[in-house]
Design a protein around this motif. Structure first.
Motif, short mmCIF file in Angstrom:
data_model
loop_
_atom_site.label_atom_id
_atom_site.label_comp_id
_atom_site.label_asym_id
_atom_site.label_seq_id
_atom_site.Cartn_x
_atom_site.Cartn_y
_atom_site.Cartn_z
N ARG A 55 0.83 -1.20 0.00
CA ARG A 55 0.00 0.00 0.00
C ARG A 55 0.87 1.25 0.00
O ARG A 55 0.58 2.22 -0.68
CB ARG A 55 -0.91 0.00 1.23
N SER A 56 1.92 1.22 0.80
CA SER A 56 2.77 2.40 0.95
C SER A 56 4.23 2.01 0.73
O SER A 56 4.89 1.54 1.66
CB SER A 56 2.59 3.01 2.34
N PRO A 57 4.76 2.21 -0.48
CA PRO A 57 6.18 1.93 -0.71
C PRO A 57 7.10 2.76 0.18
O PRO A 57 8.16 2.29 0.59
CB PRO A 57 6.37 2.30 -2.19
N GLU A 58 6.68 4.00 0.50
CA GLU A 58 7.52 4.86 1.33
C GLU A 58 7.75 4.22 2.71
O GLU A 58 8.88 4.19 3.21
CB GLU A 58 6.86 6.24 1.51
N LEU B 259 18.33 12.91 1.01
CA LEU B 259 17.20 13.42 0.23
C LEU B 259 15.95 13.56 1.09
O LEU B 259 15.15 14.49 0.91
CB LEU B 259 16.93 12.49 -0.95
N GLY B 260 15.78 12.62 2.04
CA GLY B 260 14.64 12.71 2.94
C GLY B 260 14.72 13.93 3.84
O GLY B 260 13.71 14.60 4.10
N THR B 261 15.92 14.24 4.31
CA THR B 261 16.10 15.43 5.15
C THR B 261 15.79 16.70 4.35
O THR B 261 15.16 17.63 4.86
CB THR B 261 17.54 15.48 5.68
N LYS B 262 16.24 16.71 3.10
CA LYS B 262 15.95 17.86 2.23
C LYS B 262 14.44 18.00 2.02
O LYS B 262 13.88 19.10 2.12
CB LYS B 262 16.66 17.69 0.89
N GLY B 263 13.77 16.87 1.74
CA GLY B 263 12.33 16.91 1.54
C GLY B 263 11.59 17.34 2.79
O GLY B 263 10.61 18.11 2.72
N GLU C 180 2.83 25.45 -2.67
CA GLU C 180 2.73 24.35 -3.64
C GLU C 180 4.10 24.02 -4.23
O GLU C 180 4.43 22.85 -4.46
CB GLU C 180 1.76 24.74 -4.75
N ALA C 181 4.93 25.04 -4.45
CA ALA C 181 6.27 24.82 -5.01
C ALA C 181 7.14 24.03 -4.04
O ALA C 181 7.87 23.12 -4.43
CB ALA C 181 6.92 26.16 -5.35
N TYR C 182 7.07 24.39 -2.76
CA TYR C 182 7.84 23.65 -1.75
C TYR C 182 7.39 22.18 -1.69
O TYR C 182 8.21 21.26 -1.64
CB TYR C 182 7.66 24.30 -0.38
N ILE C 183 6.08 21.99 -1.70
CA ILE C 183 5.55 20.63 -1.61
C ILE C 183 5.94 19.82 -2.84
O ILE C 183 6.31 18.64 -2.73
CB ILE C 183 4.01 20.67 -1.44
N SER C 184 5.89 20.43 -4.00
CA SER C 184 6.28 19.73 -5.23
C SER C 184 7.74 19.31 -5.18
O SER C 184 8.11 18.23 -5.66
CB SER C 184 6.04 20.62 -6.45
N GLY C 185 8.58 20.15 -4.58
CA GLY C 185 9.98 19.79 -4.43
C GLY C 185 10.16 18.59 -3.52
O GLY C 185 11.02 17.73 -3.75
N ALA C 186 9.34 18.50 -2.47
CA ALA C 186 9.44 17.38 -1.53
C ALA C 186 8.96 16.07 -2.15
O ALA C 186 9.34 14.99 -1.69
CB ALA C 186 8.63 17.68 -0.27
N LEU C 187 8.12 16.14 -3.19
CA LEU C 187 7.61 14.92 -3.83
C LEU C 187 8.72 14.08 -4.46
O LEU C 187 8.54 12.88 -4.69
CB LEU C 187 6.58 15.28 -4.90
N SER C 188 9.87 14.68 -4.73
CA SER C 188 10.96 13.93 -5.35
C SER C 188 11.73 13.09 -4.35
O SER C 188 12.59 12.29 -4.74
CB SER C 188 11.94 14.90 -6.04
N SER C 189 11.44 13.24 -3.06
CA SER C 189 12.13 12.47 -2.02
C SER C 189 11.29 11.26 -1.65
O SER C 189 10.17 11.38 -1.16
CB SER C 189 12.36 13.34 -0.78
N ARG D 284 7.78 11.28 0.46
CA ARG D 284 6.83 11.51 -0.63
C ARG D 284 5.39 11.37 -0.15
O ARG D 284 4.50 12.12 -0.57
CB ARG D 284 7.09 10.53 -1.77
N ASP D 285 5.14 10.41 0.73
CA ASP D 285 3.78 10.22 1.23
C ASP D 285 3.30 11.45 2.00
O ASP D 285 2.14 11.88 1.85
CB ASP D 285 3.70 8.97 2.10
N LEU D 286 4.18 12.03 2.82
CA LEU D 286 3.80 13.24 3.55
C LEU D 286 3.55 14.40 2.59
O LEU D 286 2.63 15.20 2.79
CB LEU D 286 4.91 13.62 4.53
N ALA D 287 4.36 14.48 1.53
CA ALA D 287 4.18 15.55 0.55
C ALA D 287 2.85 15.39 -0.18
O ALA D 287 2.16 16.39 -0.46
CB ALA D 287 5.34 15.55 -0.44
#
Length: 541
Positions: free
Chosen positions: A61-64, A428-432, A449-458, A462-465
């Motif tokens: 269900r959650s790869p993260e 990368l997780g710390t950055k996100g 929205e821009a900050y959240i989109s950046g966190a989606l790459s981690s 990613r689930d939190l984003a």
């Protein structure tokens, strides 16, 4: 956040050690580095390979969450392999003294928290909560139980030539005992007593009755602190007695765990062979509880992320095969340790400490979640290493380093590669996580929205984003009176709920389905049951 800090302090040094050790073995070979893994580590490695392959038939269900749990679990194996070579008397005493000092400092922090005093910035401001810099009292209690057992061992194993060291250990241990009792945690206190009983039995049987005076001194020290705490802290003692009375008066509730265990059993029974996947227990809990309440409607509705029994949760997550492998490892250690006790096998005091600490964890694991607290469970890896090196009954012979050259080099290379990957994953997780923090403080919706989109790459966050993005769309749509944006946010939140069902999103989406008069959706959410909760506030997600 607290969890990132724990990962940074506990796992980054371990990953760096694994990177160096694995690289050395891969380049120089097993013979020159004297690298080996014992049978216990081999079976443990098989278990890691099993949970790695499990998603191919169980799904995720959650790869993260899976990757977080995978790195967590693999780190424990690495700690065991490294500690198996490093748990000599000097190393062991150094880390035991360090833990004892840390526990004593934690007690001071906790005592300040429950008093009306101004706290320095490095102590969590939690007025009235006796938790020090942990998340809850049970977490602090487990840490103090470990520290209390470590201090007891230092007292028992102390020599007569340096009495000042013994008095220092006794003073710090007494302070840790005070904190442990003050947490009023039944699981923590009883787990410590279990470990102390095992350690005392080893000292009296395997090392002789000459240790009776020291064992008696430790027991009297604990009883004295218990009596003093009773006299000076009647409020906390009353809480502890109330908890104990509840166990006696309502034994069938199993300390309010009956419905949680019934839900966990239902989860396992629905997928006994496949399991739900490593780390996926929390995301299958609501579905399993809904089914459990159909079977036993008189059970109480509860929400939790943990089974409060590590073995039950492990069977639910990994299925029968993974559960049997876990039980085999514990049984192998347990039978070996008991055999060493019966045969009065000559072992170092460190081996006795290792088995005593493993027994402490075993008891605690039956009632709470010590395997999911990285700052604590690393001690279990060290304990297994200290005990197994001298006590473990050999079921099959490990090849000597000179015959393990190719396989050892491969394991070393993979070990180094996984450690390097883990360090990148964490960075990368710390950055996100930082981007999500900036998003929570940002007032402008577009910038948020821009900050959240950046966190989606981690992958780590990613689930939190995804969750933050859904709420951001809903709140922005409400502010701008844009129903299409609200609809997009609700659809995103529905997708997130399907991935990570949480009671907070359950109640929020249930409320929206009522507002939108979507009866099928409202009935679906209502089928989960549970108490109502308030709507999340903007900026408080």
């Amino acid at each position: 956040t607290l969890h990132l800090m724990k990962w940074a302090v506990a796992l980054i040094p371990l990953a760096l050690c694994g990177l160096a050790a694995g690289g050395s073995v891969a380049l120089r070979g097993t013979e020159k580095t004297a690298f080996f893994i014992d049978g216990f580590a081999v079976v443990w490695l098989v278990l890691i390979l099993y949970v790695t392959a499990q998603p191919f038939w169980s799904g995720l269900r959650s790869p993260e969450t899976f990757f977080q749990e995978w790195f967590f679990f693999a780190s424990l194996w690495l700690a065991y392999v490294l500690a198996a070579r490093s748990t000599g008397d000097g190393f062991l005493r150094a880390v035991l003294w360090g833990s004892l000092a840390n526990c004593a400092l934690s007690v001071i922090f906790a005592e300040l928290q429950v008093r009306d005093v101004s706290l320095p910035f490095f102590i969590l401001p939690t007025p009235g909560y006796y938790i020090a810099n942990t998340g809850q009292q049970n977490m602090l209690a487990l840490w103090l139980a470990i520290g209390g057992l470590n201090g007891s061992f230092l007292i028992l194993s102390g020599g007569k030539k340096r009495p000042a060291v013994g008095f220092g250990a006794a003073a710090l241990t007494a302070l840790v005992f005070w904190g442990l009792i003050s947490t009023t945690s039944r699981s923590g206190i009883l787990a410590f007593l279990t470990g102390l009983a095992v350690l005392s039995c080893y000292y009296l049987r395997n090392l002789g009755r000459k240790n009776l005076a020291r064992v008696t001194a430790v027991i009297l020290l604990f009883c004295s602190v218990l009596g003093l705490n009773l006299f000076l802290n009647q409020g906390r003692w009353g809480i502890l007695m109330h908890k104990m009375e509840d166990v006696l008066e309502n034994p069938l509730s199993i300390a309010n765990r009956d419905s949680i265990w019934a839900t966990s059993w239902t989860m396992f029974a629905e997928r006994p062979l496949k399991g739900v996947g490593l780390g996926q227990y929390k995301w299958h809990y609501l579905d399993a509880q809904r089914e459990m309440l159909k079977r036993w409607p008189r059970m109480k509705w509860q929400y939790t992320h943990w089974a409060h029994n590590e073995f039950l949760q492990w069977f639910a997550e990994t299925g029968t095969a993974g559960g049997v492998l876990m039980i085999f490892l514990w049984g192998w250690w347990g039978l070996s340790a008991f055999s060493a006790f019966l045969r009065k096998k000559e072992c170092s005091p460190g081996a006795f400490w290792g088995s005593a600490l493993a027994a402490l964890f075993l008891f605690n694991a039956l009632w709470t979640r010590p395997f999911h607290r990285i700052e604590n469970v690393l001690w279990l890896s060290i304990a297994f290493a200290a005990a197994n090196r001298e006590m473990l009954t050999s079921l099959f012979d490990s090849p000597p380093p000179e015959e393990f050259e190719k396989g050892g080099r491969l394991i070393g290379a993979v070990m180094a590669a996984v450690c390097a990957t883990g360090l990148i994953y964490f960075a990368l997780g710390t950055k996100g996580d930082r981007l999500l923090r900036l998003a929570s403080d940002e007032e402008d919706p577009a910038a948020r929205e821009a900050y959240i989109s950046g966190a989606l790459s981690s992958l780590m966050v990613r689930d939190l984003a995804e969750k933050e993005r859904a709420y951001n769309l809903i709140f922005t749509g409400q502010d701008n009176k844009d129903p299409e944006l609200v609809s997009e946010g609700l659809n995103a939140l529905m997708a997130y709920f399907g991935k990570q069902p949480h009671v907070r999103e359950l109640n929020y989406l249930k409320d929206w389905s009522r507002r939108l008069e979507n009866d099928p959706l409202y009935e679906m959410f209502s089928s989960y049951g549970g108490p109502a909760s308030g709507e999340p506030k903007k900026g408080k997600k």
